[in-house]
Design a protein around this motif. Structure first.
Motif, PDB file in Angstrom:
ATOM      1  N   THR A  40       0.827  -1.203   0.000  1.00 46.91           N
ATOM      2  CA  THR A  40       0.000   0.000   0.000  1.00 46.91           C
ATOM      3  C   THR A  40       0.861   1.251   0.000  1.00 46.91           C
ATOM      4  O   THR A  40       0.582   2.216  -0.733  1.00 46.91           O
ATOM      5  CB  THR A  40      -0.937   0.000   1.218  1.00 46.91           C
ATOM      6  OG1 THR A  40      -1.799  -1.151   1.148  1.00 46.91           O
ATOM      7  CG2 THR A  40      -1.799   1.256   1.239  1.00 46.91           C
ATOM      8  N   THR A  41       1.914   1.256   0.800  1.00 44.26           N
ATOM      9  CA  THR A  41       2.785   2.427   0.866  1.00 44.26           C
ATOM     10  C   THR A  41       3.444   2.688  -0.480  1.00 44.26           C
ATOM     11  O   THR A  41       3.533   3.840  -0.933  1.00 44.26           O
ATOM     12  CB  THR A  41       3.849   2.241   1.956  1.00 44.26           C
ATOM     13  OG1 THR A  41       3.199   1.964   3.193  1.00 44.26           O
ATOM     14  CG2 THR A  41       4.698   3.490   2.102  1.00 44.26           C
ATOM     15  N   ALA A  43       2.297   1.711  -3.451  1.00 46.08           N
ATOM     16  CA  ALA A  43       1.252   2.141  -4.387  1.00 46.08           C
ATOM     17  C   ALA A  43       0.899   3.607  -4.173  1.00 46.08           C
ATOM     18  O   ALA A  43       0.789   4.378  -5.139  1.00 46.08           O
ATOM     19  CB  ALA A  43       0.007   1.271  -4.216  1.00 46.08           C
ATOM     20  N   GLU A  44       0.737   4.020  -2.932  1.00 44.20           N
ATOM     21  CA  GLU A  44       0.371   5.407  -2.641  1.00 44.20           C
ATOM     22  C   GLU A  44       1.480   6.362  -3.070  1.00 44.20           C
ATOM     23  O   GLU A  44       1.203   7.445  -3.594  1.00 44.20           O
ATOM     24  CB  GLU A  44       0.067   5.569  -1.155  1.00 44.20           C
ATOM     25  CG  GLU A  44      -1.236   4.897  -0.742  1.00 44.20           C
ATOM     26  CD  GLU A  44      -1.482   4.957   0.754  1.00 44.20           C
ATOM     27  OE1 GLU A  44      -0.520   5.267   1.506  1.00 44.20           O
ATOM     28  OE2 GLU A  44      -2.617   4.693   1.182  1.00 44.20           O
ATOM     29  N   ARG A  45       2.732   5.976  -2.855  1.00 42.89           N
ATOM     30  CA  ARG A  45       3.837   6.853  -3.263  1.00 42.89           C
ATOM     31  C   ARG A  45       3.904   6.961  -4.787  1.00 42.89           C
ATOM     32  O   ARG A  45       4.135   8.043  -5.333  1.00 42.89           O
ATOM     33  CB  ARG A  45       5.157   6.321  -2.699  1.00 42.89           C
ATOM     34  CG  ARG A  45       6.303   7.277  -2.970  1.00 42.89           C
ATOM     35  CD  ARG A  45       7.613   6.784  -2.398  1.00 42.89           C
ATOM     36  NE  ARG A  45       8.703   7.669  -2.816  1.00 42.89           N
ATOM     37  CZ  ARG A  45       9.981   7.356  -2.762  1.00 42.89           C
ATOM     38  NH1 ARG A  45      10.354   6.185  -2.281  1.00 42.89           N
ATOM     39  NH2 ARG A  45      10.906   8.201  -3.173  1.00 42.89           N
ATOM     40  N   VAL A  47       1.384   6.631  -6.948  1.00 43.91           N
ATOM     41  CA  VAL A  47       0.250   7.426  -7.411  1.00 43.91           C
ATOM     42  C   VAL A  47       0.491   8.907  -7.141  1.00 43.91           C
ATOM     43  O   VAL A  47       0.236   9.771  -7.996  1.00 43.91           O
ATOM     44  CB  VAL A  47      -1.056   6.945  -6.750  1.00 43.91           C
ATOM     45  CG1 VAL A  47      -2.207   7.893  -7.051  1.00 43.91           C
ATOM     46  CG2 VAL A  47      -1.396   5.534  -7.230  1.00 43.91           C
ATOM     47  N   ARG A  48       0.982   9.218  -5.953  1.00 46.10           N
ATOM     48  CA  ARG A  48       1.249  10.611  -5.582  1.00 46.10           C
ATOM     49  C   ARG A  48       2.293  11.230  -6.511  1.00 46.10           C
ATOM     50  O   ARG A  48       2.132  12.352  -6.995  1.00 46.10           O
ATOM     51  CB  ARG A  48       1.701  10.661  -4.133  1.00 46.10           C
ATOM     52  CG  ARG A  48       1.822  12.059  -3.537  1.00 46.10           C
ATOM     53  CD  ARG A  48       1.893  11.987  -2.025  1.00 46.10           C
ATOM     54  NE  ARG A  48       2.973  11.136  -1.556  1.00 46.10           N
ATOM     55  CZ  ARG A  48       2.804   9.987  -0.910  1.00 46.10           C
ATOM     56  NH1 ARG A  48       1.587   9.523  -0.668  1.00 46.10           N
ATOM     57  NH2 ARG A  48       3.845   9.274  -0.501  1.00 46.10           N
ATOM     58  N   HIS A  60      -5.931   4.804  -7.651  1.00 40.28           N
ATOM     59  CA  HIS A  60      -5.492   3.740  -6.745  1.00 40.28           C
ATOM     60  C   HIS A  60      -6.723   2.963  -6.287  1.00 40.28           C
ATOM     61  O   HIS A  60      -7.618   3.516  -5.652  1.00 40.28           O
ATOM     62  CB  HIS A  60      -4.760   4.351  -5.543  1.00 40.28           C
ATOM     63  CG  HIS A  60      -4.289   3.350  -4.550  1.00 40.28           C
ATOM     64  ND1 HIS A  60      -4.049   3.663  -3.226  1.00 40.28           N
ATOM     65  CD2 HIS A  60      -4.009   2.024  -4.656  1.00 40.28           C
ATOM     66  CE1 HIS A  60      -3.644   2.600  -2.577  1.00 40.28           C
ATOM     67  NE2 HIS A  60      -3.612   1.583  -3.424  1.00 40.28           N
ATOM     68  N   PRO A  62      -7.349  -0.441  -4.220  1.00 45.60           N
ATOM     69  CA  PRO A  62      -6.838  -1.608  -3.488  1.00 45.60           C
ATOM     70  C   PRO A  62      -7.767  -2.817  -3.590  1.00 45.60           C
ATOM     71  O   PRO A  62      -8.989  -2.679  -3.737  1.00 45.60           O
ATOM     72  CB  PRO A  62      -6.764  -1.106  -2.041  1.00 45.60           C
ATOM     73  CG  PRO A  62      -6.820   0.385  -2.121  1.00 45.60           C
ATOM     74  CD  PRO A  62      -7.657   0.687  -3.326  1.00 45.60           C
ATOM     75  N   GLU A 138      -3.471  -3.010  -5.626  1.00 46.58           N
ATOM     76  CA  GLU A 138      -2.518  -3.777  -4.816  1.00 46.58           C
ATOM     77  C   GLU A 138      -3.241  -4.691  -3.853  1.00 46.58           C
ATOM     78  O   GLU A 138      -4.351  -4.382  -3.400  1.00 46.58           O
ATOM     79  CB  GLU A 138      -1.554  -2.853  -4.073  1.00 46.58           C
ATOM     80  CG  GLU A 138      -2.142  -1.583  -3.490  1.00 46.58           C
ATOM     81  CD  GLU A 138      -2.704  -1.740  -2.097  1.00 46.58           C
ATOM     82  OE1 GLU A 138      -2.466  -2.791  -1.478  1.00 46.58           O
ATOM     83  OE2 GLU A 138      -3.379  -0.804  -1.632  1.00 46.58           O
TER      84      GLU A 138
END
Length: 217
Positions: A40-41, A43-45, A47-48, A60, A62, A138
């Motif tokens: 998750t971390t 994926a978030e990074r 996308v950001r 994103h 999940p 993810e």
């Protein structure tokens, strides 16, 4: 099967993700890995960073939104196995991914989210707008379910030192209300058998990403 190439830098990951979008076709990138490996971390990074280029064009979505609700797990007698492959709506997840791949002109597509505080899925929580050219999804079992894998342009596998992964996983369970003893028991009884299933799928990934639980540098 040979082990996929590993240890790309974050800039290399960004370039690889951008390259998935071709001919104005929406692409779907999967990020797999064992519980607590940093999916998750990462994926978030991603996308950001990708959306920082300008107009947001990456969504994103999940896998966790496809957890079966506790009331259904109780009916099936699976509550104590929550998080195992058969406690998800994998067919619904595959169907959503297919719609996301092909439905970019259908207006907003809504995906379910997952509320960690409640430990429950939330319907219609994530809007995917027509402008999204890349969807990052993810979850643990992207490489285990063939009909899910078939909807993904690439799947990257997050790999983390085992002791560090267990430490972070126990801490996460404690953060959401379990005592230390309850967290350790749950990890050993439930998360670890699931992790073994996930690890066995590593060779099916397109890329292995070594992560410290956040993202590669």
């Amino acid at each position: 099967m040979a082990r996929p190439h590993s240890s790309p830098t974050f800039d290399e990951l960004l370039g690889r993700a951008r390259a998935l979008v071709r001919d104005d076709r929406r692409a779907v990138l999967g990020i797999a890995g064992s519980p607590g490996a940093g999916k998750t971390t990462l994926a978030e990074r991603l996308v950001r960073a990708l959306n920082g280029d300008g107009t947001p064009w990456v969504a994103h979505v999940p896998m966790d939104g496809f957890h079966l609700a506790d009331i259904e797990l109780d009916r099936l007698g699976l509550r104590d196995r929550k998080g195992a492959p058969d406690t998800f709506d994998s067919a619904g997840y595959a169907a959503l991914l297919q719609r996301l791949r092909t439905g970019g002109e259908d207006g907003i597509v809504y995906a379910p989210g997952f509320e960690r505080g409640l430990e429950q899925p939330i319907a219609g929580a994530i809007p995917v707008f027509p402008s999204a050219r890349l969807v990052v999804t993810e979850g643990n079992y992207l490489l285990l379910w063939p009909r899910v894998r078939s909807q993904l342009d690439e799947v990257w596998f997050c790999e983390l030192d085992e002791q560090e992964r267990l430490h972070r996983l126990i801490a996460r369970h404690e953060e959401f209300g379990k005592t230390h003893e309850e967290a350790v028991a749950w990890v050993l009884r439930s998360d670890q058998p699931n992790a073994e299933l996930v690890t066995a799928t590593l060779a099916r990934a397109d890329l292995v990403v070594q992560t410290d639980g956040a993202a590669p540098t």
